[in-house]
Design a protein around this motif. Structure first.
Motif, PDB file in Angstrom:
ATOM      1  N   THR A  64       0.828  -1.191   0.000  1.00 35.39           N
ATOM      2  CA  THR A  64       0.000   0.000   0.000  1.00 35.39           C
ATOM      3  C   THR A  64       0.864   1.244   0.000  1.00 35.39           C
ATOM      4  OG1 THR A  64      -0.102  -0.084   2.415  1.00 35.39           O
ATOM      5  CG2 THR A  64      -1.893  -1.123   1.206  1.00 35.39           C
ATOM      6  N   ASN A  65       2.106   1.106  -0.475  1.00 37.51           N
ATOM      7  CA  ASN A  65       3.037   2.224  -0.495  1.00 37.51           C
ATOM      8  C   ASN A  65       2.527   3.327  -1.398  1.00 37.51           C
ATOM      9  OD1 ASN A  65       5.213   3.891  -0.449  1.00 37.51           O
ATOM     10  ND2 ASN A  65       6.722   2.305  -0.939  1.00 37.51           N
ATOM     11  N   THR A  66       2.381   4.518  -0.832  1.00 36.21           N
ATOM     12  CA  THR A  66       1.881   5.645  -1.599  1.00 36.21           C
ATOM     13  C   THR A  66       3.000   6.532  -2.112  1.00 36.21           C
ATOM     14  OG1 THR A  66       1.617   6.917   0.430  1.00 36.21           O
ATOM     15  CG2 THR A  66      -0.292   5.679  -0.336  1.00 36.21           C
ATOM     16  N   THR A  67       4.234   6.224  -1.736  1.00 34.19           N
ATOM     17  CA  THR A  67       5.360   7.045  -2.184  1.00 34.19           C
ATOM     18  C   THR A  67       5.615   6.806  -3.656  1.00 34.19           C
ATOM     19  OG1 THR A  67       6.336   6.847   0.004  1.00 34.19           O
ATOM     20  CG2 THR A  67       7.775   7.578  -1.764  1.00 34.19           C
ATOM     21  N   THR A  68       5.807   7.880  -4.400  1.00 28.15           N
ATOM     22  CA  THR A  68       5.991   7.768  -5.837  1.00 28.15           C
ATOM     23  C   THR A  68       7.449   7.472  -6.164  1.00 28.15           C
ATOM     24  OG1 THR A  68       4.210   9.327  -6.234  1.00 28.15           O
ATOM     25  CG2 THR A  68       5.758   8.973  -8.027  1.00 28.15           C
ATOM     26  N   ASP A  79       8.026  11.116   4.815  1.00 25.66           N
ATOM     27  CA  ASP A  79       6.677  10.567   4.940  1.00 25.66           C
ATOM     28  C   ASP A  79       5.827  11.393   5.901  1.00 25.66           C
ATOM     29  OD1 ASP A  79       4.661   8.422   4.526  1.00 25.66           O
ATOM     30  OD2 ASP A  79       4.989   8.102   6.659  1.00 25.66           O
ATOM     31  N   LEU A  80       6.422  11.821   7.004  1.00 24.65           N
ATOM     32  CA  LEU A  80       5.649  12.533   8.021  1.00 24.65           C
ATOM     33  C   LEU A  80       5.381  13.985   7.662  1.00 24.65           C
ATOM     34  CD1 LEU A  80       7.298  11.193  11.304  1.00 24.65           C
ATOM     35  CD2 LEU A  80       5.083  10.541  10.341  1.00 24.65           C
ATOM     36  N   ASP A  81       6.275  14.614   6.923  1.00 23.90           N
ATOM     37  CA  ASP A  81       6.158  16.053   6.674  1.00 23.90           C
ATOM     38  C   ASP A  81       4.807  16.486   6.124  1.00 23.90           C
ATOM     39  OD1 ASP A  81       7.404  18.801   6.354  1.00 23.90           O
ATOM     40  OD2 ASP A  81       6.895  18.345   4.277  1.00 23.90           O
ATOM     41  N   PRO A  82       4.262  15.848   5.080  1.00 31.34           N
ATOM     42  CA  PRO A  82       3.006  16.349   4.515  1.00 31.34           C
ATOM     43  C   PRO A  82       1.753  15.938   5.283  1.00 31.34           C
ATOM     44  CG  PRO A  82       3.773  14.460   3.265  1.00 31.34           C
ATOM     45  CD  PRO A  82       4.832  14.744   4.290  1.00 31.34           C
ATOM     46  N   LYS A  83       1.863  15.034   6.244  1.00 34.81           N
ATOM     47  CA  LYS A  83       0.642  14.528   6.867  1.00 34.81           C
ATOM     48  C   LYS A  83       0.616  14.638   8.385  1.00 34.81           C
ATOM     49  CE  LYS A  83       2.252   9.678   6.839  1.00 34.81           C
ATOM     50  NZ  LYS A  83       2.061   8.356   6.203  1.00 34.81           N
ATOM     51  N   THR A  84       1.573  15.348   8.959  1.00 35.04           N
ATOM     52  CA  THR A  84       1.657  15.431  10.409  1.00 35.04           C
ATOM     53  C   THR A  84       1.309  16.831  10.899  1.00 35.04           C
ATOM     54  OG1 THR A  84       3.426  13.781  10.366  1.00 35.04           O
ATOM     55  CG2 THR A  84       3.127  14.997  12.398  1.00 35.04           C
ATOM     56  N   ALA A  85       0.421  16.905  11.868  1.00 34.19           N
ATOM     57  CA  ALA A  85      -0.003  18.189  12.430  1.00 34.19           C
ATOM     58  C   ALA A  85       1.137  18.854  13.182  1.00 34.19           C
ATOM     59  CB  ALA A  85      -1.194  17.977  13.360  1.00 34.19           C
ATOM     60  N   ARG A  86       1.265  20.184  13.000  1.00 32.51           N
ATOM     61  CA  ARG A  86       2.240  20.973  13.745  1.00 32.51           C
ATOM     62  C   ARG A  86       1.588  21.464  15.040  1.00 32.51           C
ATOM     63  NH1 ARG A  86       4.115  18.937   9.047  1.00 32.51           N
ATOM     64  NH2 ARG A  86       5.758  20.181   8.080  1.00 32.51           N
ATOM     65  N   ARG A 140       6.493   1.348  17.913  1.00 39.41           N
ATOM     66  CA  ARG A 140       6.246   2.072  19.167  1.00 39.41           C
ATOM     67  C   ARG A 140       6.897   3.451  19.129  1.00 39.41           C
ATOM     68  NH1 ARG A 140       7.931   0.115  25.338  1.00 39.41           N
ATOM     69  NH2 ARG A 140       7.141   1.995  26.385  1.00 39.41           N
ATOM     70  N   ARG A 141       8.047   3.546  18.527  1.00 37.44           N
ATOM     71  CA  ARG A 141       8.730   4.840  18.451  1.00 37.44           C
ATOM     72  C   ARG A 141       7.947   5.819  17.596  1.00 37.44           C
ATOM     73  NH1 ARG A 141      15.180   5.725  17.748  1.00 37.44           N
ATOM     74  NH2 ARG A 141      15.192   7.954  17.283  1.00 37.44           N
ATOM     75  N   GLY A 142       7.222   5.304  16.595  1.00 39.00           N
ATOM     76  CA  GLY A 142       6.425   6.176  15.752  1.00 39.00           C
ATOM     77  C   GLY A 142       6.723   6.082  14.271  1.00 39.00           C
ATOM     78  N   TYR A 143       7.640   5.182  13.885  1.00 39.78           N
ATOM     79  CA  TYR A 143       7.911   4.997  12.469  1.00 39.78           C
ATOM     80  C   TYR A 143       6.653   4.506  11.760  1.00 39.78           C
ATOM     81  CZ  TYR A 143      12.947   5.771  12.434  1.00 39.78           C
ATOM     82  OH  TYR A 143      14.183   6.347  12.477  1.00 39.78           O
ATOM     83  N   THR A 144       6.501   4.895  10.518  1.00 36.67           N
ATOM     84  CA  THR A 144       5.335   4.485   9.747  1.00 36.67           C
ATOM     85  C   THR A 144       5.716   3.352   8.794  1.00 36.67           C
ATOM     86  OG1 THR A 144       5.785   6.056   7.960  1.00 36.67           O
ATOM     87  CG2 THR A 144       4.425   6.837   9.816  1.00 36.67           C
ATOM     88  N   PRO A 145       4.756   2.489   8.462  1.00 41.93           N
ATOM     89  CA  PRO A 145       5.063   1.435   7.482  1.00 41.93           C
ATOM     90  C   PRO A 145       5.411   2.012   6.123  1.00 41.93           C
ATOM     91  CG  PRO A 145       2.710   1.493   7.998  1.00 41.93           C
ATOM     92  CD  PRO A 145       3.391   2.386   8.983  1.00 41.93           C
ATOM     93  N   ALA A 199       1.552  -9.878  12.974  1.00 43.78           N
ATOM     94  CA  ALA A 199       1.172  -8.480  13.182  1.00 43.78           C
ATOM     95  C   ALA A 199       2.110  -7.539  12.429  1.00 43.78           C
ATOM     96  CB  ALA A 199       1.173  -8.155  14.678  1.00 43.78           C
ATOM     97  N   ASP A 200       3.407  -7.866  12.422  1.00 38.04           N
ATOM     98  CA  ASP A 200       4.382  -7.010  11.738  1.00 38.04           C
ATOM     99  C   ASP A 200       4.160  -7.010  10.227  1.00 38.04           C
ATOM    100  OD1 ASP A 200       5.645  -6.204  14.049  1.00 38.04           O
ATOM    101  OD2 ASP A 200       7.211  -7.735  13.957  1.00 38.04           O
ATOM    102  N   VAL A 201       3.908  -8.172   9.655  1.00 37.04           N
ATOM    103  CA  VAL A 201       3.686  -8.256   8.208  1.00 37.04           C
ATOM    104  C   VAL A 201       2.437  -7.464   7.828  1.00 37.04           C
ATOM    105  CG1 VAL A 201       3.201  -9.800   6.278  1.00 37.04           C
ATOM    106  CG2 VAL A 201       4.886 -10.463   7.999  1.00 37.04           C
ATOM    107  N   HIS A 202       1.383  -7.604   8.615  1.00 39.43           N
ATOM    108  CA  HIS A 202       0.159  -6.838   8.357  1.00 39.43           C
ATOM    109  C   HIS A 202       0.411  -5.348   8.496  1.00 39.43           C
ATOM    110  CE1 HIS A 202      -3.092 -10.151   8.812  1.00 39.43           C
ATOM    111  NE2 HIS A 202      -3.028  -9.729   7.574  1.00 39.43           N
ATOM    112  N   TRP A 203       1.169  -4.969   9.523  1.00 33.72           N
ATOM    113  CA  TRP A 203       1.444  -3.551   9.763  1.00 33.72           C
ATOM    114  C   TRP A 203       2.194  -2.934   8.582  1.00 33.72           C
ATOM    115  CZ3 TRP A 203       6.340  -1.143  10.948  1.00 33.72           C
ATOM    116  CH2 TRP A 203       6.227   0.203  11.296  1.00 33.72           C
ATOM    117  N   LEU A 204       3.093  -3.704   7.969  1.00 37.75           N
ATOM    118  CA  LEU A 204       3.830  -3.197   6.816  1.00 37.75           C
ATOM    119  C   LEU A 204       2.942  -3.037   5.580  1.00 37.75           C
ATOM    120  CD1 LEU A 204       7.306  -4.965   6.988  1.00 37.75           C
ATOM    121  CD2 LEU A 204       6.847  -2.518   7.140  1.00 37.75           C
ATOM    122  N   GLY A 205       1.731  -3.576   5.642  1.00 37.18           N
ATOM    123  CA  GLY A 205       0.791  -3.379   4.546  1.00 37.18           C
ATOM    124  C   GLY A 205       0.599  -4.573   3.641  1.00 37.18           C
TER     125      GLY A 205
END
Length: 576
Positions: free
Chosen positions: A6-10, A346-353, A310-315, A95-101
């Motif tokens: 489900t990678n949305t990165t171009t 990844d976080l820059d365009p979708k993370t609230a300031r 847990r640290r906050g990295y995204t799949p 769970a990890d495989v599912h989390w990666l998408g």
């Protein structure tokens, strides 16, 4: 759900497709090899938690399958060593495989599903005169194996008759022998230059219950024997594995050829992922956990996927990272900065300031009404209007960062100092008038004034400008939070290199815990795993274990690029 990324990165088409494995598969499809099918597998051992190195294999195997019409990828647990395996690891891996998408649909398998067939294959080898029961001890087998320069010696039990071997193997299965007392070995070539071909062990006695089959078996197949046959049973077309298995490929092919299996997968090796300032060895990760160098497998400093989650990295960031580093045959160490840039992107365009003061310094605005509160509209993102905005309260007493004030500022320090004016983000211009210290000479409070004509941070009518803008939080409205500032777990890029003790280079400053940080009130109801950009600080995530409504805990995911830090470093270099 179909197995897919489900990678949305171009990425450009070439960046995804142009590696040697995809080129091999493309050629196979051109010649209609495997009848045009692409079937891969991800085969983890359920004896630990997955780490980012496994993510590379997951993305490769599931990704390649999803790129081809009808492509399939199996998730197969290599559960042939029950003494080290646990259902806890099975569930965490899923769970990890599912989390990666990714999803395996109905293609979840265990090597233990094939124990009966593997046993039959072993008997077939015995009947062909290609396997024998060996009674040498483990130490004696090692002595007989030889070295890279010297051939091995035949076991004195190598010429046992087929009948004798069948009887002994049956007795092994019946539980008549202790662990290590007997093994079944393939009969290949003790003089082979490849040590893996010198009559490798394919079955051993282990009087241990299995987490899936219980006490049904007391003999278990070895990995090299199990893996190739499991691939063949599942109809895998391309068996992708890391370079350490390259020397095992002749045994892989010998087993399948000798047994004349209906399917003969192609084993292809690629370089494993190696990151600077991290260790990927399961043994070393286990040692970190068992010896309490970290808080557990999900410690946010660990390279485990559960720790990174847990640290906050995204799949999305991890998948993007795996695409960026590519697939090669060369072992290289990847810079941590590559991974960190992927998470920032990844976080820059979708993370609230939002605003958070990590090390608070109290500021009293002497000319601001004591009982007054006003609100400033602050967007959650400067470029994403659809993210909306929030109302930030402003009052007479604020908190700013301790680092945003210096009594004797150096050149190019544009933040607050005695007699100096700065812009408060979204609010007013602020000037420091005096400093309040305690008996020890420590600064406890700043006395300041504000310019009411600069509301919203606009320039005053007289046209004067300030170079510095700092963030703040209203004392009366601030929410106290614990902030955990994570850094690299090791202070050397290649811990344990040359056989040294990797625990001797642990970074003593890999985590700094701040217990009295102040965050703006919009974060009062922040939920577990919510991610934010703390303005001027970095990206942070609500800890999904320790945080609660009564006690907010944030983990720093990654820092922002800090121009002042570069200036400081430059100043230090000049001084030295």
């Amino acid at each position: 759900m179909k197995a897919q990324s489900t990678n949305t990165t171009t990425h450009s088409e070439s960046s995804v497709q142009n590696n040697f494995i995809r080129q091999i598969i493309a050629e196979d499809l051109k010649t209609n090899k495997n009848e045009g099918q692409v079937v891969t597998r991800f085969p983890p051992e359920p004896n630990g938690y997955l780490h980012i190195g496994h993510a590379k294999s997951i993305c490769l195997n599931f990704g390649i399958a999803s790129e081809h019409k009808g492509g399939q990828c199996y998730l197969r647990f290599d559960d042939t060593n029950p003494s080290k395996e646990d259902i806890e690891y099975v569930e965490s891996i899923k769970a990890d495989v599912h989390w990666l998408g990714y999803d395996w649909e109905n293609r979840l398998r265990h090597s233990s599903d094939y124990f009966e067939r593997l046993h039959e294959y072993a008997i077939a080898l015995i009947k062909m005169g290609k396997a024998y029961v060996c009674s040498l001890t483990t130490e004696q087998i090692k002595e007989h194996r030889g070295t890279l320069r010297e051939p091995g010696k035949n076991s004195p039990y190598r010429e046992r008759t087929i009948e004798e071997n069948l009887e002994l193997f049956a007795r092994m299965k019946a539980g008549e022998f202790a662990d290590g007392e007997q093994v079944l070995r393939a009969k290949i070539d003790m003089a082979s230059p490849n040590i893996n071909m010198r009559d490798p062990i394919i079955y051993r006695v282990k009087n241990v219950a299995h987490h899936k089959t219980g006490n049904k078996w007391c003999i278990y197949p070895m990995y090299d024997f199990t893996h190739c046959l499991s691939d063949a049973i599942e109809g895998i077309t391309h068996s992708l594995c890391t370079l350490e298995f390259e020397d095992h490929r002749p045994l892989y092919d010998w087993t399948l050829n000798t047994l004349n299996t209906q399917s003969h997968p192609q084993q292809i090796e690629f370089a494993r992922l190696s990151l600077k300032y991290m260790v990927m060895s399961k043994r070393k990760l286990y040692e970190l956990v068992e010896n309490n160098h970290v808080s557990g497998w999900d410690d946010p400093r660990m390279p485990t996927l559960v720790g990174m989650r847990r640290r906050g990295y995204t799949p999305e960031a991890i998948r993007d990272f795996c695409d960026c580093i590519g697939i090669t045959k060369n072992d290289t160490q990847i810079e941590m900065g590559v991974l960190e840039n992927c998470i920032r992107s990844d976080l820059d365009p979708k993370t609230a300031r939002v605003m958070a003061v990590l090390n608070p310094l109290r500021v009293v605005i002497e000319n601001y009404p004591e009982d007054q509160v006003e609100y400033f509209d602050a967007p959650y993102h400067p470029k994403e209007a659809n993210m909306g905005s929030r109302q930030v309260p402003f009052s007479q007493v604020l908190y700013i960062e301790q680092d945003d004030f210096l009594e004797e500022p150096p050149k190019k320090f544009f933040r607050l100092a005695p007699g100096r004016e700065v812009r408060l983000r979204y609010a007013y211009f602020l000037t420091c008038q005096s400093v309040v210290k305690d008996d020890k000479g420590e600064i406890v409070e700043l006395r300041c004034t504000y310019d009411p004509e600069t509301r919203g941070g606009s320039n005053p009518p007289d046209g004067r400008k300030v170079k510095g803008t700092i963030h703040w939080v209203s004392e009366a409205h601030a929410v106290t939070a614990e902030i955990r500032l994570y850094d690299r777990l090791f202070n050397q890029p290649n811990p344990g290199a040359g056989g040294t003790d990797f625990t001797k280079v642990l970074n003593p400053n890999s985590v700094e815990i701040l217990t009295n940080s102040k965050v703006e009130p919009s974060l009062a109801n922040a939920q577990a795993s919510n991610r934010y950009q703390f303005e001027r600080q970095g990206y942070f995530c609500v800890d999904n274990v320790d945080s609660s409504e009564k006690a907010l805990v944030f983990n720093r995911i990654v820092t922002l690029r800090d121009s002042w830090a570069k200036i400081e470093k430059g100043n230090m270099n000049k001084k030295s």
